[in-house]
Design a protein around this motif. Structure first.
Motif, short mmCIF file in Angstrom:
data_model
loop_
_atom_site.label_atom_id
_atom_site.label_comp_id
_atom_site.label_asym_id
_atom_site.label_seq_id
_atom_site.Cartn_x
_atom_site.Cartn_y
_atom_site.Cartn_z
N VAL A 125 0.87 -1.20 0.00
CA VAL A 125 0.00 0.00 0.00
C VAL A 125 0.89 1.22 0.00
O VAL A 125 1.46 1.62 1.03
N ASP A 126 1.06 1.81 -1.18
CA ASP A 126 1.90 3.00 -1.27
C ASP A 126 1.26 4.13 -2.07
O ASP A 126 1.77 5.24 -2.13
N ASP A 127 0.11 3.82 -2.68
CA ASP A 127 -0.61 4.87 -3.43
C ASP A 127 -1.71 5.44 -2.53
O ASP A 127 -2.85 4.96 -2.50
N PHE A 128 -1.34 6.47 -1.77
CA PHE A 128 -2.27 6.98 -0.77
C PHE A 128 -3.41 7.82 -1.39
O PHE A 128 -4.50 7.90 -0.83
N ASN A 129 -3.14 8.41 -2.52
CA ASN A 129 -4.22 9.13 -3.22
C ASN A 129 -5.29 8.15 -3.67
O ASN A 129 -6.49 8.43 -3.60
N LEU A 130 -4.84 6.99 -4.19
CA LEU A 130 -5.79 5.95 -4.59
C LEU A 130 -6.55 5.44 -3.37
O LEU A 130 -7.77 5.25 -3.42
N LEU A 131 -5.83 5.26 -2.28
CA LEU A 131 -6.48 4.80 -1.04
C LEU A 131 -7.58 5.77 -0.61
O LEU A 131 -8.69 5.37 -0.26
N GLU A 132 -7.25 7.04 -0.71
CA GLU A 132 -8.23 8.09 -0.34
C GLU A 132 -9.45 8.03 -1.26
O GLU A 132 -10.59 8.13 -0.82
N ASP A 133 -9.19 7.86 -2.56
CA ASP A 133 -10.30 7.79 -3.53
C ASP A 133 -11.18 6.58 -3.26
O ASP A 133 -12.41 6.66 -3.35
N VAL A 134 -10.58 5.46 -2.98
CA VAL A 134 -11.34 4.22 -2.71
C VAL A 134 -12.24 4.43 -1.47
O VAL A 134 -13.42 4.09 -1.47
N ILE A 135 -11.62 4.99 -0.42
CA ILE A 135 -12.40 5.25 0.82
C ILE A 135 -13.56 6.19 0.52
O ILE A 135 -14.68 5.97 0.96
N SER A 136 -13.28 7.24 -0.26
CA SER A 136 -14.33 8.21 -0.58
C SER A 136 -15.49 7.54 -1.31
O SER A 136 -16.65 7.76 -1.00
N LYS A 137 -15.15 6.68 -2.28
CA LYS A 137 -16.19 6.02 -3.08
C LYS A 137 -16.98 5.03 -2.23
O LYS A 137 -18.21 5.03 -2.21
N LEU A 138 -16.25 4.15 -1.52
CA LEU A 138 -16.93 3.11 -0.75
C LEU A 138 -17.66 3.67 0.47
O LEU A 138 -18.66 3.12 0.90
N LEU A 139 -17.13 4.76 1.01
CA LEU A 139 -17.78 5.39 2.18
C LEU A 139 -19.18 5.90 1.81
O LEU A 139 -20.13 5.80 2.58
N GLY A 140 -19.29 6.42 0.59
CA GLY A 140 -20.60 6.86 0.11
C GLY A 140 -21.56 5.70 0.02
O GLY A 140 -22.76 5.82 0.37
N LEU A 141 -21.08 4.55 -0.44
CA LEU A 141 -21.92 3.34 -0.52
C LEU A 141 -22.33 2.87 0.87
O LEU A 141 -23.48 2.46 1.09
N VAL A 142 -21.37 2.90 1.79
CA VAL A 142 -21.68 2.51 3.18
C VAL A 142 -22.76 3.43 3.75
O VAL A 142 -23.73 2.98 4.37
N SER A 143 -22.60 4.73 3.55
CA SER A 143 -23.58 5.71 4.04
C SER A 143 -24.96 5.45 3.44
O SER A 143 -25.98 5.48 4.13
N SER A 144 -24.99 5.21 2.13
CA SER A 144 -26.26 4.95 1.46
C SER A 144 -26.92 3.70 2.02
O SER A 144 -28.15 3.65 2.21
N GLU A 145 -26.10 2.67 2.25
CA GLU A 145 -26.66 1.41 2.79
C GLU A 145 -27.25 1.64 4.18
O GLU A 145 -28.35 1.16 4.48
N ILE A 146 -26.53 2.36 5.00
CA ILE A 146 -27.02 2.64 6.37
C ILE A 146 -28.32 3.45 6.30
O ILE A 146 -29.29 3.15 7.01
N GLN A 147 -28.35 4.45 5.43
CA GLN A 147 -29.56 5.27 5.30
C GLN A 147 -30.73 4.45 4.77
O GLN A 147 -31.87 4.61 5.21
N HIS A 148 -30.43 3.58 3.83
CA HIS A 148 -31.48 2.76 3.24
C HIS A 148 -32.14 1.85 4.28
O HIS A 148 -33.36 1.63 4.26
N LYS A 149 -31.30 1.31 5.18
CA LYS A 149 -31.82 0.38 6.19
C LYS A 149 -32.45 1.11 7.37
O LYS A 149 -33.08 0.50 8.22
N PHE A 150 -32.25 2.42 7.44
CA PHE A 150 -32.76 3.21 8.58
C PHE A 150 -34.28 3.33 8.51
O PHE A 150 -34.83 3.81 7.52
N SER A 151 -34.98 2.89 9.54
CA SER A 151 -36.45 2.94 9.55
C SER A 151 -36.93 3.00 10.99
O SER A 151 -36.14 2.92 11.94
N THR A 152 -38.24 3.14 11.14
CA THR A 152 -38.81 3.19 12.49
C THR A 152 -38.58 1.88 13.22
O THR A 152 -38.56 1.85 14.46
N GLU A 153 -38.41 0.78 12.46
CA GLU A 153 -38.17 -0.53 13.10
C GLU A 153 -36.70 -0.69 13.50
O GLU A 153 -36.39 -1.12 14.61
#
Length: 1789
Positions: free
Chosen positions: A1601-1629
């Protein structure tokens, strides 16, 4: 014709709507320019062959413009065929009437043949009323008759073509009838010449008085500014008027300008404005500037200070002083003759304003009510009163009859049988001889001074030239006729033996022809003052006519020195020149007496004021004022019903509701409140009272009351006041006339009864309305024949109060406060005025001590003081405080509420009222007042002692119930008030007497007080006032003593110094205070019964604020706790101390302290709040310490648990990392099959299963638990409980009673009587003290168990059997300790067993749920089943040859997923908790409010079992309620509030993570760091935000792991997916499920809301509603319950009690707690009984009556008992519906 034909429109501008579709007049309103310069033809029509145009003059004659030039041009350039006079239909004003007169004065009488009236209307309905208007309005009829009967109607907009056509047709008919003749310049010039001739005749003398035809300008205007304009409008052309007249007018205008009357507000001087309190009225002003003369005059005259006529002006004094200073400059060469002649003219003429000009200016500007008030006060000052008053501009003569209507005069006469009788009569009704004084020419002697010597030589009844302030510059007095009455006292000093009216015509009678004619005709004796009898005198003819007449004539000759000479019979002359005034007065007195005694019947006239109005040529105010006239007609209509009726029976006939039935109801009400019976007895009494109300309700309302209410309902505000005043006048006349026939020798008792029956005034009518309202309210339906809905009646009384009428607060005849009526009136008052603040001033004193007179003088009121009619009961009246005064004096109230009371020790009440009633009255008004004036007549020690004992006792009662009024003492009628030493001695004696009375009262009231200052703040030097005698001399001719008025002013100033320190009371609180005081007084035991609603409401408000403060601290600590928790989990901190938390909470703590300080210092009720400030500061400080201590404990437990969890977490991490490495190895093998999804999935699943199995084999599984089985084993092994006993166990939480669990200790060596008592106690045991105490024990153990289980943190640490052992041990210790207390019973073994089993069952679900979560988080099978999808995704990346940075980025995001979800859910939960605490109606207030909402919800659900839970386990029910409310709130607000907050939180967190990644990337890129450095920096930045640290990634390979810009980009992309998944599952239940128990909004709020008092009433088990746990003071609830709801029974019965606690503690019933106690002395039982405040009253919440009736069968089944005498109470209780029950919660709580 030479000119086109013209139609001229003139009239009222308000009668026309100028707009574009106005056919005739268009949209431009005329002014002098657009009419005079060019004639605008707005409409041209052809009719009869002629071309006709329109000229618009509408509104111009109402201005002050000179229209002569305009009219000249108008007539010379046009032939006018019609003048159209436009008037608003139904609104004929005096200005309208003047419009025709203006037309005549300008165009001559011939113009009338060309005039037509045009009535305009707004709605079609109005147009149909013209005929009715004509019939009703004689003035309108005369107006139309003057115009030849010609009129037409059209809409105000003049846009209806049909109507316009009709109008033109009518104009054509007029043109035809006039034989096609026009009004032309010839006619106009003729009129002009006639007008000039009249002017020349009228103004040929030097006097400026206008004699002739004038117009009524007075009523057209409401200010002098517009008054002047009206004069100019209706006067002749100014350039043609006599110079003297113009000069005189300018002088009058200048006078009004100097007095600042030309800039008055748009209406006239109103009584309402003058009576409001101003800063000016607080000071005594002997001199003032011109602009303050009016204010100062009114201030003094309202205080009955006759020095109102002697006010000096400051500038005049200053000028004289300046001249004196100038004289001091010594100049040796001065020339007196030259200097004297060189004084400027302006300085010569700069005189002070004449005092009578001030008086008359006020008179001219005043509205009818102020005029009447002013004249009444002038009469009280023994001043002459205006009888005929010429208008200063138009010279129209007004007869102000209305102003005399409230004046009474008293005198004594000798009957033919030599018996002396007293007469009290209204002056307007008096028939007396009248002596008329007038003068011709200028005379050297003062006529007015001569008259004063006749009437009262020590008082200037008539103002004369030698009075202080008099000058030659008087402008408003000439032509005024004043009248005064001489009233004999049948003493030797009497000058006349009968009452005589004296009239005085000011100025030269030659210039006042009308006044002279009227008065000489009406006089019994005419007295003329002139220089000498001269037949060449211009007035000789008038004198000759008087001489020839039959009436006596006395000529006073100022240039004659002769003594009295009888020229012929009845004709005398007396010389005045150089003669002694006393001699002249004596001669004049003898002559007048002789004339009156020996005059023939033909020559003697009887003078009556009302006869003056019969003369023509004068304006009678009562006839010309429409509102006055309408009010009089209405009052006469009502009084006509009383014609020929016996006065002693009239009240019973006209006012039946306040008679016997009302008095019976009052007696029954007092009996009910003082009864010691139980609820059943009370219900019977209430039924009897209800029957009385029903009888009252069916009484015939009668025509009298119907007519009164109808009139009040239909009139305008001004008409109402006139109507009420007229009715009071006529009632007074009616009753006085009847009472005068009373035989003074009849039995005193019969006379007393007759007087009481015959007293009939406005207060009795209002009292009747009050009783009509109360009877209707009681049966909740309208009275038959009532002309309005009964609910509108209080509004009528409220309007009367606002208008200045007093309202009866206590019925003096029934000695009762009609609370329902009074509070309803105050409620309406609040609706009309707003919840204003009032300062209550109460007055106490013995009868006839001058209380009402003092109040009238202080505030310009008109409490009844005449005719020997003393105040009965208590009356309250509003006095408005001006805005200017509130600002300057910093007053915090809007009104003073003056409470005038019936005299103590009233003689006529002997036998009816006792000392007890005096105490009641004193206690009531003292409790009501912010300040009480104690009025004492003289300094009699015995009288002083009697009244002071009553007053001191009243103040002591206030001290005991924490009311803190202040007081002042007023000694009236004290001689030598200037003797300072005597005053000091009097004050010392008063202080001694007060201290002595305090000691006596302290014994009665069982109170520790040694001196008066122990019970009230009192300064004997400042708070005791000595008043001079009221009269300066002997009545009836004596004026008020000016020293008395000065004393009033001093009292007023001291009063306001007290008032300025008070916040007063809001009207809402006043309403509650009246109710509280009266309820407590009815109960006899005042202190024990008093329920201070204001204090309770204020404390509830404080509780609400406390709830906010405590929540603010808790919320802040939750945030601190969360951050520290994250740091602990991330292993960044290893210890938490209280000092650290205290420091972190410091900022919020300071904010709360500031908020508290501001609340206690600035709240409107700070005076009440101060008593709790110290305790609440301690409470907040204690709360803060508890929060810090509890948080420290929790965080340190987490630290301990973290260390214990390390092994589990390390093992879990090792497994995760092993799986990652092995999956990476497998991926390398399958790299060539990276595109075959099926093979990859199959291989991974196989691999995953093998790995998980291996891990499971190495790790012992977490087993399921069985809490109940553990509990059974515990009981069987350690407590020797058999399985059979276990099967028989009961759920202790669902039992209605605990009697089966207890065994009464048997006493030894007791008597038979005691044994019987013991048996009775055993029977009734469970229904009194022990039942409640055991229930409290069970509840307390259950709550402790809840907290203990939560503290184990099973979700994180897992379950252990020892927890059940610990619980059981705790329960055993509590039960043993309880039994060791001083109790007469012990528990059976079954109690302990059932309690342990019930507690374990109760905790079972919580323990099981928490263990399930622990298992899911830590059991490998569960954990790795959840993780397979995440690992498969990484496995795919390996197979596809993704870079190390990309795979590492995905691993980081997968690791972040759970911490992000937890953090977001927790943050959202805290945000929602705060929103719920603020916005959820049921959870955002104090404990009482929460209780109210709980009861509402129970009623709505109507489930009996829930009620039982609420009764038995209130804390559990509250928790359940909070959970339901929170759940409902979150459900309702999920999309609008919860989800947006969650989204906001996750986006904020995502932003923080990406910022951390960017900074870490920047760091390693700039420092050539490696992946470990990046990871260390990244996790460090998130260590305060997320539970995420380097250890979570330990073991994870990050080679390559030496390409830290790529690491940052990957985190940025996947973090959005994680956030979307959490929001999607968020409900009164999922929201509550994914939160830890302690983080749920409902649990946080439960923890917050349960920090309150949970002590239950020992009788009814109602829970104390104090918001503060361990609060100071007694426990209390707003309303208690029915005692039977706890299973309580009546003594020695098995019947459920139907009593409320508040009823029970009134009775003599007994209860047993080891010994018997009276319920009414329940505090003597000690323990919890002594800690409860149960007010003995009738505060029974209808809610509980509904509940008992609704669930009667359920309750009887539950308790296996019947309600006591159910049939007796069920009918009344069945009247309440569920809706009414719920409404009662809002009304009473």
């Amino acid at each position: 014709m030479d000119h086109s034909l013209t139609i001229v429109f003139f009239g009222n501008s308000a009668a026309v709507q100028f707009q574009h579709d106005n056919f005739l007049l268009g949209e431009i309103q005329p002014n002098i320019e657009n009419v005079a310069i060019s004639r605008t033809v707005l409409l041209q029509i052809k009719k009869s062959g002629y071309r006709v145009s329109v000229i618009n003059l509408i509104g111009l004659h109402e201005t002050a413009l000179d229209l002569d030039a305009l009219t000249d041009k108008l007539v010379n350039e046009n032939d006018i065929i019609a003048f159209i006079f436009v008037v608003r239909l139904g609104q004929l004003t005096d200005a309208d009437k003047m419009g025709i007169e203006w037309l005549q004065s300008v165009f001559g009488d011939r113009v009338l043949q060309f005039v037509m009236i045009l009535f305009t209307y707004e709605s079609q309905e109005e147009s149909d009323s013209i005929i009715d208007d004509l019939k009703k309005n004689s003035a309108l009829e005369r107006l139309i008759e003057k115009c030849g009967g010609r009129y037409h109607t059209c809409s105000k907009s003049m846009s209806n073509q049909s109507e316009m056509t009709d109008l033109v047709n009518r104009i054509e008919h007029l043109f035809t009838d006039n034989k096609q003749q026009c009004y032309n310049s010839e006619m106009y010039n003729t009129a002009l010449r006639q007008r000039e001739d009249v002017q020349n005749r009228t103004f040929k003398s030097d006097q400026p008085t206008i004699i002739g035809k004038t117009m009524d300008c007075t009523l057209m205007t409401e200010t002098w500014q517009t008054h002047r304009r009206n004069l100019e409008k209706c006067s002749f052309d100014g350039s043609r008027l006599d110079h003297n007249r113009n000069g005189r007018r300018k002088e009058v205008e200048h006078l009004f300008h100097r007095l600042h009357l030309d800039n008055i507000h748009p209406s006239k001087l109103r009584a309402a404005d003058v009576l409001q309190l101003t800063t000016h009225s607080l000071q005594s002003h002997e001199s003032c500037a011109d602009e303050n003369l009016i204010q100062t005059f009114l201030q003094k005259i309202l205080m009955m200070n006759y020095r109102a006529r002697y006010i000096k002006t400051i500038h005049a004094q200053h000028d004289r002083h300046q001249r004196n200073n100038d004289f001091l400059e010594y100049e040796s060469d001065g020339d007196i003759f030259q200097d004297a002649s060189s004084i400027p003219e302006e300085a010569k003429r700069r005189d002070a304003i004449h005092p009578m000009d001030v008086q008359m200016a006020v008179f001219h500007c005043a509205d009818s009510f102020l005029k009447q008030l002013m004249v009444t006060k002038l009469s009280q000052c023994q001043y002459a009163l205006p009888l005929l008053v010429p208008d200063p501009f138009t010279q129209e003569i007004e007869f102000p009859l209305w102003t005399f209507r409230q004046i009474n005069k008293s005198w004594k006469m000798k009957e033919p049988n030599n018996e002396i009788i007293s007469i009290i009569q209204p002056v307007w009704k008096a028939e007396t001889p009248m002596v008329f004084f007038f003068r011709f020419g200028s005379v050297s002697s003062s006529k007015s001074q001569l008259m004063n010597n006749l009437i009262n030589d020590k008082h200037n009844t008539f103002f004369h030239r030698h009075c202080p302030g008099s000058s030659k510059t008087r402008l408003l007095v000439d032509g005024v006729v004043e009248i005064a009455w001489y009233c004999p006292s049948r003493k030797d000093r009497d000058k006349f033996t009968q009452c005589i009216a004296f009239c005085n015509l000011h100025g030269d009678a030659e210039n006042s022809a009308k006044q002279l004619q009227i008065l000489t005709e009406m006089a019994s004796v005419n007295v003329v003052v002139l220089p000498q009898l001269d037949q060449n005198d211009k007035n000789a003819k008038k004198i000759q006519n008087l001489y020839k007449g039959r009436k006596p004539l006395i000529c006073l000759l100022t240039e004659d020195e002769s003594i009295v000479t009888e020229i012929r019979k009845g004709k005398y002359k007396i010389g005045l020149k150089e003669r002694n005034q006393s001699d002249v007065s004596e001669e004049l007195e003898q002559v007048i007496n002789g004339c009156l005694l020996f005059s023939s019947p033909e020559s003697t006239s009887v003078f009556s004021l009302e006869d003056v109005s019969k003369h023509t040529g004068i304006r009678v105010d009562e006839k010309h004022d429409h509102d006055c006239r309408r009010g009089k007609e209405s009052a006469q209509k009502i009084m006509s019903l009383a014609k020929d009726k016996d006065l002693t029976e009239i009240k019973e006939s006209f006012l039946p509701c306040q008679g016997k039935l009302w008095h019976q109801w009052c007696e029954k009400n007092k009996e009910l409140h003082r009864s010691q019976g139980n609820e059943t007895d009370m219900e019977k009494q209430k039924q009897n009272m209800k029957k009385i109300r029903e009888e009252q309700h069916v009484l015939d309302i009668g025509d009298f009351m119907k007519l009164f209410i109808t009139e009040m309902d239909s009139q305008s505000p001004n008409e109402k006041i006139f109507f009420l005043k007229w009715l009071a006048i006529l009632l007074d006349e009616y009753t006085s006339a009847d009472l005068s026939t009373t035989n003074e020798h009849a039995e005193l008792e019969r006379i007393s009864r007759k007087l009481q029956a015959a007293t009939f005034g406005l207060e009795h009518i209002l009292r009747e309305i009050g009783q009509i309202y109360e009877s209707c309210k009681s049966v909740n339906k309208n009275k038959e024949g009532l002309p309005c809905n009964f609910s509108s009646l209080p509004s009528l009384a409220a309007e009367m109060m606002i208008s200045g009428f007093p309202l009866e607060l206590m019925d003096g005849d029934a000695a009762h406060v009609p609370v329902v009526w009074v509070t309803a009136v105050l409620h309406e008052l609040i609706k009309k005025l707003g919840d204003k603040r009032v300062f209550v001033l109460s007055v106490l004193g013995i009868q006839s001590s001058g209380k009402s007179t003092m109040l009238n003088a202080m505030f310009g009121l008109q409490f009844a003081v005449s005719a020997g009619r003393c105040t009965r009961g208590a009356f309250m009246q509003l006095v408005r405080v001006s805005e200017e005064m509130k600002i300057k004096e910093q007053l915090k109230f809007d009104f003073i509420l003056v409470v005038d009371t019936e005299g103590l020790r009233a003689l006529e009440l002997s036998g009816r009222l006792t000392r007890h009633q005096d105490n009641e009255m004193a206690t009531f008004v003292v409790g009501l007042g912010n300040l009480t004036l104690i009025n004492i007549l003289g300094e009699s020690p015995s009288e002083l002692q009697e009244i002071l004992q009553i007053v001191v006792q009243a103040f002591m009662r206030m001290k005991k119930v924490r009311l803190n009024p202040s007081c002042m003492f007023v000694h009236q009628n004290v001689s030598e008030v200037t003797a300072g030493e005597k005053n000091m001695e009097g004050r010392r004696r008063l202080q001694e007497t007060l201290d002595e009375m305090t000691k006596l009262a302290a014994k009665d009231e069982v109170f520790d007080a040694e001196c008066f200052n122990d019970i009230i703040t009192f300064d004997v030097r400042k708070d005791v006032k000595y008043f001079a005698q009221l009269w300066e001399g002997s009545p009836p001719m004596a004026p008020p003593n000016p020293s008395y008025c000065e004393n009033i002013q001093e009292l007023k100033t001291t009063f306001f110094s007290h008032a300025s320190n008070s916040d007063g009371l809001e009207l809402t609180h006043l309403k509650g205070r009246i109710n509280d005081l009266w309820e407590a007084l009815l109960n006899e035991r005042f202190v024990f019964s008093f329920r201070n609603s204001l204090e309770i409401a204020t404390y509830r408000k404080l509780e609400t604020e406390y709830s906010k403060w405590s929540w603010s601290l808790r919320r802040t600590m939750l945030d601190i706790e969360n951050k520290l928790y994250i740091s602990i989990e991330n292993e960044r901190i290893h210890e938490v101390s209280e000092s650290d938390l205290q420091e972190k909470l410091g900022v919020k703590s300071e904010e709360v302290e500031e908020s508290m300080s501001e609340f206690f210092e600035k709240d409107k009720d700070k005076g009440i709040l101060i008593q709790w400030k110290a305790s609440f500061c301690i409470k907040i400080s204690g709360l803060q310490e508890n929060i810090v201590r509890e948080t420290t404990r929790k965080l340190n437990e987490i630290l301990q648990q973290r260390d214990m969890k390390k092994r589990i977490d390390a093992q879990k991490t090792r497994y995760e990392n092993t799986l990652l490495e092995k999956s990476k190895e497998l991926a390398v093998k399958l790299k060539d099959k990276a595109n075959d999804e099926a093979i990859l999935k199959k291989e991974f699943d196989s691999f995953w299963k093998e790995c998980v199995n291996k891990i499971t084999a190495e790790t012992p599984p977490i087993k399921n638990i069985d809490v109940l089985n553990d509990m059974k084993q515990l009981l069987c092994h350690y407590e020797s409980v058999s399985l059979n006993d276990l099967k028989k166990s009961k759920d202790i939480f669902s039992l209605p009673r605990y009697s089966d669990y207890v065994q009464i200790k048997k006493p030894k060596g007791i008597s038979e009587h005691a044994k019987n008592a013991f048996r009775s106690a055993k029977q009734t045991f469970s229904y009194i003290e022990a039942e409640t105490q055991i229930k409290a024990l069970v509840n307390d153990i259950a709550q402790h168990a809840d907290k203990t289980i939560m503290s184990y943190n099973i979700a994180k640490m897992g379950y252990n059997k020892t927890y059940i052992q610990e619980l059981a041990d705790y329960i055993k210790d509590r039960v043993v300790n309880y039994e060791q207390g001083l109790r007469n019973y012990v528990f059976k073994k079954q109690f302990y067993m059932d309690l342990v089993i019930s507690i374990c069952k109760r905790e079972n679900k919580v323990i099981t749920d928490q263990h399930r979560r622990f298992r899911e988080a830590n059991d490998p099978v569960f954990y790795f089943e959840q993780k397979s999808e995440e690992y498969y995704s990484i496995f795919q990346k390996y197979c596809q040859g993704a870079t190390s940075a990309a795979i590492f980025g995905e691993i980081i995001c997968q690791k972040l997923k759970e911490p992000i979800q937890k953090s977001v859910y927790k943050d959202t939960a805290r945000d929602m908790t705060n929103e719920i605490q603020i916005n959820c109606e049921s959870l955002n207030g104090n404990r009482s409010k929460l209780e109210k909402h709980i009861l509402k919800r129970l009623a709505e659900q109507e489930e009996f079992e829930k009620y039982i839970t609420y009764f038995n386990y209130p804390r559990d029910h509250l928790k359940s309620f909070v959970r339901d409310e929170v759940s409902q709130f979150i459900t309702d607000k999920f999309e609008v509030s919860v989800r947006p907050k969650m989204k906001e939180n996750i986006e904020l967190l995502q932003q923080k993570i990406m910022e951390a990644a960017q900074r870490a990337t920047t760091l390693v890129n700039t420092t050539s760091g490696d992946v470990q450095k990046w990871l260390d920096n990244f996790t460090l930045q998130l260590s305060d935000v997320l539970i995420f640290s380097v250890k979570d990634l330990s073991g994870v390979s990050h080679e390559g792991v030496d390409d830290f810009n790529l690491l940052e980009d990957v985190i940025s992309k996947l973090l959005g997916l994680v956030s979307s998944e959490i929001q999607h599952k968020f409900s009164t239940e999922t929201f509550p499920v994914n939160l830890e128990e302690k983080d749920r909004p409902d649990e946080i709020l439960i923890d917050h809301l349960c920090q309150c008092c949970w002590v239950q009433c020992p009788f009814c088990a109602a829970t104390c509603t104090n918001t503060v746990e361990n609060h100071t003071g007694d426990h209390s609830v707003p309303f208690h319950r029915v005692d039977g709801l706890t299973g309580s029974c009546y003594d020695e019965t098995e019947c459920l009690s139907a009593d409320f606690c508040t009823t029970l503690v009134r009775t003599s019933q007994m209860f047993y707690t080891g010994q018997w106690f009276l319920c009414r002395k329940y505090r003597n039982a000690g323990n919890v009984y002594a800690e409860w405040n149960i007010t003995p009253d009738f505060s029974e919440l209808p809610y509980w009556k509904w509940f008992v009736y609704r669930f009667q069968e359920d309750l009887e089944k539950h308790f296996e008992k019947k309600f006591h005498m159910w049939d007796e109470i069920s009918y009344e209780w069945s009247q309440y519906s569920k809706e009414q029950a719920i409404e009662s919660l809002d009304e009473y709580i």
